[in-house]
Write a protein that holds these residues in place. Structure first.
Motif, PDB file in Angstrom:
ATOM      1  N   SER A 120     110.733  22.781  63.784  1.00 54.07           N
ATOM      2  CA  SER A 120     109.776  23.165  62.740  1.00 54.07           C
ATOM      3  C   SER A 120     110.486  23.811  61.552  1.00 54.07           C
ATOM      4  CB  SER A 120     108.721  24.111  63.306  1.00 54.07           C
ATOM      5  OG  SER A 120     109.327  25.289  63.771  1.00 54.07           O
ATOM      6  N   LYS A 121     109.903  23.659  60.413  1.00 56.32           N
ATOM      7  CA  LYS A 121     110.497  24.088  59.160  1.00 56.32           C
ATOM      8  C   LYS A 121     110.879  25.576  59.080  1.00 56.32           C
ATOM      9  CE  LYS A 121     110.141  22.999  54.341  1.00 56.32           C
ATOM     10  NZ  LYS A 121     109.479  22.178  53.370  1.00 56.32           N
ATOM     11  N   PRO A 122     110.073  26.515  59.577  1.00 54.23           N
ATOM     12  CA  PRO A 122     110.446  27.925  59.415  1.00 54.23           C
ATOM     13  C   PRO A 122     111.777  28.299  60.074  1.00 54.23           C
ATOM     14  CG  PRO A 122     108.180  27.739  60.173  1.00 54.23           C
ATOM     15  CD  PRO A 122     108.775  26.365  60.194  1.00 54.23           C
ATOM     16  N   PHE A 123     112.258  27.481  60.975  1.00 54.59           N
ATOM     17  CA  PHE A 123     113.474  27.850  61.693  1.00 54.59           C
ATOM     18  C   PHE A 123     114.691  27.065  61.235  1.00 54.59           C
ATOM     19  CE2 PHE A 123     110.085  29.302  64.441  1.00 54.59           C
ATOM     20  CZ  PHE A 123     110.482  30.606  64.615  1.00 54.59           C
ATOM     21  N   HIS A 124     114.600  26.350  60.136  1.00 56.31           N
ATOM     22  CA  HIS A 124     115.794  25.722  59.588  1.00 56.31           C
ATOM     23  C   HIS A 124     116.690  26.813  59.024  1.00 56.31           C
ATOM     24  CE1 HIS A 124     113.962  21.462  59.061  1.00 56.31           C
ATOM     25  NE2 HIS A 124     113.810  21.939  60.270  1.00 56.31           N
ATOM     26  N   GLY A 125     117.944  26.511  58.840  1.00 61.94           N
ATOM     27  CA  GLY A 125     118.843  27.510  58.291  1.00 61.94           C
ATOM     28  C   GLY A 125     119.759  28.119  59.329  1.00 61.94           C
ATOM     29  N   PHE A 126     119.783  27.543  60.521  1.00 68.33           N
ATOM     30  CA  PHE A 126     120.752  27.975  61.521  1.00 68.33           C
ATOM     31  C   PHE A 126     121.393  26.738  62.130  1.00 68.33           C
ATOM     32  CE2 PHE A 126     116.764  27.654  63.926  1.00 68.33           C
ATOM     33  CZ  PHE A 126     117.138  26.803  64.947  1.00 68.33           C
ATOM     34  N   ARG A 127     122.543  26.939  62.741  1.00 68.26           N
ATOM     35  CA  ARG A 127     123.207  25.863  63.455  1.00 68.26           C
ATOM     36  C   ARG A 127     122.952  26.071  64.934  1.00 68.26           C
ATOM     37  NH1 ARG A 127     129.486  25.195  64.133  1.00 68.26           N
ATOM     38  NH2 ARG A 127     129.365  27.302  63.340  1.00 68.26           N
ATOM     39  N   ALA A 128     122.609  25.011  65.647  1.00 69.20           N
ATOM     40  CA  ALA A 128     122.341  25.093  67.088  1.00 69.20           C
ATOM     41  C   ALA A 128     123.479  24.428  67.850  1.00 69.20           C
ATOM     42  CB  ALA A 128     121.019  24.417  67.419  1.00 69.20           C
ATOM     43  N   ILE A 129     123.929  25.095  68.917  1.00 68.79           N
ATOM     44  CA  ILE A 129     125.019  24.586  69.749  1.00 68.79           C
ATOM     45  C   ILE A 129     124.618  24.746  71.209  1.00 68.79           C
ATOM     46  CG2 ILE A 129     127.422  24.905  70.437  1.00 68.79           C
ATOM     47  CD1 ILE A 129     127.938  26.149  67.693  1.00 68.79           C
ATOM     48  N   LYS A 130     124.796  23.687  72.000  1.00 68.16           N
ATOM     49  CA  LYS A 130     124.566  23.794  73.438  1.00 68.16           C
ATOM     50  C   LYS A 130     125.700  24.603  74.059  1.00 68.16           C
ATOM     51  CE  LYS A 130     122.131  19.555  74.539  1.00 68.16           C
ATOM     52  NZ  LYS A 130     122.196  18.310  75.318  1.00 68.16           N
ATOM     53  N   PHE A 131     125.338  25.517  74.946  1.00 68.32           N
ATOM     54  CA  PHE A 131     126.348  26.333  75.606  1.00 68.32           C
ATOM     55  C   PHE A 131     127.355  25.459  76.351  1.00 68.32           C
ATOM     56  CE2 PHE A 131     127.822  28.846  79.306  1.00 68.32           C
ATOM     57  CZ  PHE A 131     128.545  29.799  78.607  1.00 68.32           C
ATOM     58  N   SER A 132     126.890  24.391  76.975  1.00 63.36           N
ATOM     59  CA  SER A 132     127.797  23.516  77.723  1.00 63.36           C
ATOM     60  C   SER A 132     128.844  22.865  76.829  1.00 63.36           C
ATOM     61  CB  SER A 132     127.008  22.438  78.485  1.00 63.36           C
ATOM     62  OG  SER A 132     126.260  21.645  77.574  1.00 63.36           O
ATOM     63  N   ASP A 133     128.569  22.739  75.518  1.00 58.30           N
ATOM     64  CA  ASP A 133     129.525  22.142  74.592  1.00 58.30           C
ATOM     65  C   ASP A 133     130.684  23.075  74.254  1.00 58.30           C
ATOM     66  OD1 ASP A 133     128.017  19.852  74.527  1.00 58.30           O
ATOM     67  OD2 ASP A 133     127.088  20.275  72.585  1.00 58.30           O
ATOM     68  N   ILE A 134     130.498  24.374  74.427  1.00 57.68           N
ATOM     69  CA  ILE A 134     131.577  25.327  74.102  1.00 57.68           C
ATOM     70  C   ILE A 134     132.085  26.085  75.330  1.00 57.68           C
ATOM     71  CG2 ILE A 134     130.850  25.634  71.715  1.00 57.68           C
ATOM     72  CD1 ILE A 134     129.647  28.344  72.562  1.00 57.68           C
TER      73      ILE A 134
END
Length: 100
Positions: A82-96
């Motif tokens: 949803s639009k109000p939550f744009h502006g951050f980067r999302a990363i799966k924990f398993s990827d790091i």
């Protein structure tokens, strides 16, 4: 980065987070690290923050508000599109997980 500060999302305001980020010299877009409950996000919070170069960690983040710049938030929820939550980067924990 000298130290990492970890806060519960339920116990801190956005102005508190901004102050801590500023005092710690943090910068950059907020990052949300997500994964299933009990996968090790909180146990490895300091390592995650150092790997992502963010001095402030917000644990138990439930997308109840937007995030200030310069922090990393940990959650078990999939990031909403949803639009109000744009502006951050999302990363799966398993990827790091193997890199921290």
């Amino acid at each position: 980065m000298k130290s990492v500060k970890i806060f519960s999302s339920k116990m801190v305001t956005n102005s508190d987070i901004r102050r801590q980020v500023f005092e710690s010299g943090g910068y950059g877009e907020p990052i949300v690290v997500y994964g299933p409950q009990a996968c090790g996000k909180t146990r490895n919070a300091e390592a995650v923050a150092k790997y992502l170069n963010r001095p402030v960690v917000i644990d138990d983040y439930l997308f109840e508000r937007s995030l200030p710049d310069g922090c990393v938030a940990l959650t078990y929820l999939e990031p909403p599109q949803s639009k109000p939550f744009h502006g951050f980067r999302a990363i799966k924990f398993s990827d790091i997980e193997g890199k921290i």
